[in-house]
Design an enzyme around this catalytic site. Structure first.
Site, short mmCIF file in Angstrom:
data_model
loop_
_atom_site.label_atom_id
_atom_site.label_comp_id
_atom_site.label_asym_id
_atom_site.label_seq_id
_atom_site.Cartn_x
_atom_site.Cartn_y
_atom_site.Cartn_z
N ASP A 1 0.82 -1.22 0.00
CA ASP A 1 0.00 0.00 0.00
C ASP A 1 0.86 1.28 0.00
OD1 ASP A 1 -1.71 -2.10 0.62
OD2 ASP A 1 -2.97 -0.88 1.94
N HIS B 1 -1.05 4.60 -0.67
CA HIS B 1 -2.04 5.57 -0.18
C HIS B 1 -1.62 7.02 -0.33
CE1 HIS B 1 -5.13 2.87 1.10
NE2 HIS B 1 -4.31 2.16 1.87
N ASP C 1 -3.81 -0.21 -3.74
CA ASP C 1 -3.99 0.87 -2.77
C ASP C 1 -3.00 2.01 -2.99
OD1 ASP C 1 -6.13 -0.54 -1.86
OD2 ASP C 1 -5.55 -0.54 0.26
N ARG D 1 -6.48 8.68 1.45
CA ARG D 1 -5.88 9.01 2.75
C ARG D 1 -4.71 9.98 2.66
NH1 ARG D 1 -6.88 3.14 4.78
NH2 ARG D 1 -9.03 3.43 5.43
N ASN E 1 -8.34 -2.71 -2.95
CA ASN E 1 -9.74 -2.39 -2.63
C ASN E 1 -10.03 -0.90 -2.73
OD1 ASN E 1 -8.09 -2.28 -0.20
ND2 ASN E 1 -9.97 -1.88 0.92
N HIS F 1 -2.31 -4.70 2.01
CA HIS F 1 -3.64 -4.50 2.59
C HIS F 1 -3.68 -4.25 4.09
CE1 HIS F 1 -7.97 -4.55 2.29
NE2 HIS F 1 -8.15 -5.75 2.80
#
Lengths: 315, 410
Positions: free
Chosen positions: A57, A59, A85, A89, A117, A242
């Site tokens: 991830d 983000h 991802d 955020r 996701n 994740h």
């Protein structure tokens, strides 16, 4: 559609993005259209060869993605597999996904992007990417281009026929990897079924079997499920992202599964390390751990001046 | 499409989630619910023997359930609580001690003290873990064992039927974070609002010895703004400590694009504390033509509403950028205590890690800040499936029944 036929100066775009400059809206439209043309031909299960560096991830932590490249080597010198991802955020989701998409287009066989996701309309509308697009472009067009492109991202990658890579985890509906190949993936991530599980599930080191996930989507899966899946498919390891890891990675189930996490000091506060996992051509796995990027205060001050208010609740 | 995180497919998201929720908001401006009706008729300690308390049940299973949720008595009571608390704390600084509080309130405070003691007794463990510290689970179980007796004690002290415990305990345990996920977020905070509201509705917090004037009791619901502030600031204190002690993850954080990784209520309550004073002050100030640089402490040059707050000065919304002001204000204002926590835990420039709070610092008045925070709460907390899916509904306090415009379940 003028955007579809237009040629894109990918090297120019990549150069701009390394400087953290946004691409023009029309360029993003063209980049996403090109990316769809490329991604539509990728299988739901892509087979690749080591050496490759695997990333978890991100983000929107753009500074830290650059730090990761400094640690692991810049593409195309290093091959990269990103496990999803990319957005939400963080403050720089647009810069992050723009750069990764351009790198994918420029080096299609040296950069692979798996769907996470958060690469969905439902999630990215609520967890920041949508707000960021509105704040930085003044409208949601760019969000539409990217989320349409997300529908084309692959679901899984197999390295050297030995390591199975996904964003989240296993599914009670997927026993054999061949079952993934027949999923119709070109759509918004559904709320249940194999496609949802692959991007949402988590390992549970205290369990043997599948369990209910408190996330409200996907499942938890235990030691026995992992063993069986690897055996049935002739694999030795599952590699996924994740979940936040304090040390940047976590290895479970007697080295049968690893989590790789690539967002250091997550949300500016978690104090965690990040890592990038190097898989060598001999199949060795090495986690290169790194900390948050040194701050570039000068740039950040400029950013403050450009800051675009988005507090619709307070008008 | 029933994906919890995926609203019904549409190419363009709604401009403002608040509008969808607002359509169902109760009470409407013209018919606000009066606290006496709820406190006296429905939840009077003497009359609630006929009420059927039951274990909390989750009722919000899909995004479609959110529409009905907004029409329930539970939702109306949450709205009522937010507006009651906001009025009650207006112009009042956070107290420095809990002297002279009612037996019910000292009962709640005893629970918080116990949570602190248990955290001291159960240190984080060393050894391999993914993120959150597994000792949190030990602490959570210890609290679960202790809390039943503590709530019973509180209800006894306040002379309230112990039958209410089944619902109150559900809300209290729901307010401490997730045992399974080792995280904390606004859903847990909402559960505390319900616990507080439940205690208050039941009359468990009212000090019957304080006033014989029934009218006054009804007006305040038997609790003062000072007491409300103390209860909430103790709760936030304990949770911040637990979050740091056991390294709890932000639950479903929106990252830099949300208000805060864990909390929303301290901002509403803290803005409400400052709202009343500033309104008065602003009215006077407009006439004088005085201007103040943003971020400065306003000198008391003009007449203000008389309040205890006056002696602490009145920070403006922009003062969150001034760390000295934040340090001065954190003990007397709950908004600033939340900002102080952010400075404590976050690294990097404030405008980058907290752009929403940064933008709010530019809002000219606390009443605008407060109103915006309420709208945001309705949309981002009460209107979001991932948050409210865990909220429990019981038989009495927050029932999954249609709001009938009155006190609710009778």
């Amino acid at each position: 559609m003028p955007g579809l036929t237009r040629t894109i100066d990918l090297d120019g775009c990549i150069e701009r993005l390394y400087r953290r400059e946004l691409l023009a809206e029309s360029v993003v439209e063209a980049v996403c259209a090109k990316a769809k043309e490329l991604l539509i031909n990728e299988s739901n299960v892509i087979h690749i060869k080591a050496p490759v560096s695997v990333v978890g991830d991100i983000h929107g932590q753009f500074f830290d993605l650059i730090e990761l490249f400094r640690v692991g080597g810049f593409p195309p010198q290093t091959n990269y597999l990103f496990l999803g991802d990319y957005v939400d955020r963080g403050y720089f989701s647009i810069e992050t996904i723009s750069l990764l998409t351009c790198l994918k287009l420029r080096y299609p066989n040296r950069v692979y992007l798996v769907r996470g996701n958060h690469e969905s309309r439902g999630i990215s509308q609520n967890y920041g990417f949508y707000s960021e697009c509105k704040a930085k472009y003044g409208n949601s067009n760019v969000w539409n281009y990217f989320t349409d492109m997300f529908d084309y991202l692959t679901l899984s990658v197999v390295i050297d026929d030995r390591i199975f890579c996904i964003h989240g985890g296993l599914s009670p509906n997927v026993h054999s990897i061949d079952q993934i190949k027949v999923v119709d993936r070109f759509k918004e991530i559904p709320h249940e079924g194999p496609m949802a599980d692959l991007v949402w599930s988590d390992p549970d080191p205290d369990k043997e079997d599948f369990g209910i996930s408190t996330r409200g989507a996907g499942y938890t899966f235990g030691a026995e499920i992992v063993k069986k899946f690897l055996h049935v498919n002739g694999m030795v390891h599952i590699l996924r992202a994740h979940q936040l890891c304090d040390q940047g990675f976590q290895v479970l189930f007697d080295d049968r599964l690893s989590t790789v996490w690539s967002a250091p000091n997550y949300c500016y506060r978690c104090g965690n390390m990040a890592s990038v996992l190097e898989v060598s051509d001999s199949g060795e796995r090495t986690f290169n751990v790194f900390d948050a990027a040194p701050e570039n205060e000068e740039y950040r001050e400029q950013q403050a001046l450009q800051h675009n208010t988005m507090t619709e609740y307070f008008l | 499409m029933m994906d919890f995180s995926t609203p019904p497919a549409r190419s363009t998201p709604p401009q403002n989630d608040a509008s969808a929720i607002g359509a169902h908001q109760h009470p409407q401006a013209s018919e606000r619910i009066h606290p006496p009706r709820i406190a006296k008729i429905v939840f009077s300690p003497r009359t609630h023997s006929h009420l059927h308390f039951k274990s909390l049940e989750k009722r919000i299973h899909t995004t479609d359930d959110l529409t009905y949720f907004a029409s329930t008595a539970a939702y109306a009571r949450i709205q009522f609580l937010l507006s009651f608390i906001s009025s009650a704390v207006s112009t009042i600084p956070t107290p420095k001690s809990a002297d002279d509080f009612s037996p019910g309130i000292s009962g709640i405070l005893a629970i918080f003290d116990r949570l602190d003691e248990l955290a001291e007794a159960i240190p984080p463990i060393t050894g391999p873990r993914r993120f959150g510290n597994p000792a949190y689970k030990t602490w959570f179980s210890a609290v679960e064992n202790a809390v039943s007796t503590l709530i019973t004690d509180m209800l006894h002290k306040a002379d309230v039927s112990v039958e209410a415990k089944v619902e109150l305990q559900g809300y209290f345990m729901g307010a401490l974070g997730s045992f399974q996920r080792l995280d904390f977020g606004t859903g847990h905070e909402l559960s505390f609002l319900a616990f507080f509201g439940g205690c208050w509705f039941l009359g468990a917090l009212r000090d019957t010895s304080r006033s014989n004037d029934a009218a006054e009791l009804d007006e305040t619901g038997g609790i003062t703004g000072k007491e409300i502030l103390w209860i909430f600031s103790r709760y936030f204190q304990v949770i911040r400590k637990i979050v740091r002690h056991y390294n709890l993850e932000p639950a479903g954080s929106h990252g830099v694009w949300g208000l805060d990784d864990h909390f929303h209520l301290p901002y509403i309550i803290g803005a409400a504390q400052l709202r009343g004073i500033q309104e008065k002050h602003e009215t006077v100030k407009e006439g004088t033509g005085a201007t103040d640089p943003p971020g400065s402490m306003l000198p008391p040059t003009t007449k203000r509403k008389e309040s205890d707050y006056t002696k602490y000065g009145m920070p403006r919304p922009a003062a969150v950028m001034n760390r000295t002001v934040v340090a001065d204000q954190m003990d007397v204002n709950i908004y600033f205590s939340a900002i102080a926590f952010i400075y404590e835990v976050k690294k990097g420039p404030f405008f980058e890690h907290s752009p929403v709070l940064y933008d709010i610092s530019d809002v000219p008045s606390w009443s605008k800040v407060h109103a915006g925070l309420l709208r945001m709460y309705n949309a981002e907390v009460l209107g979001k499936f991932p948050v409210v899916q865990h909220f429990g509904f019981g038989g009495v306090l927050f029932p999954w029944t249609p709001f009938n415009g009155g006190g609710g379940a009778r």
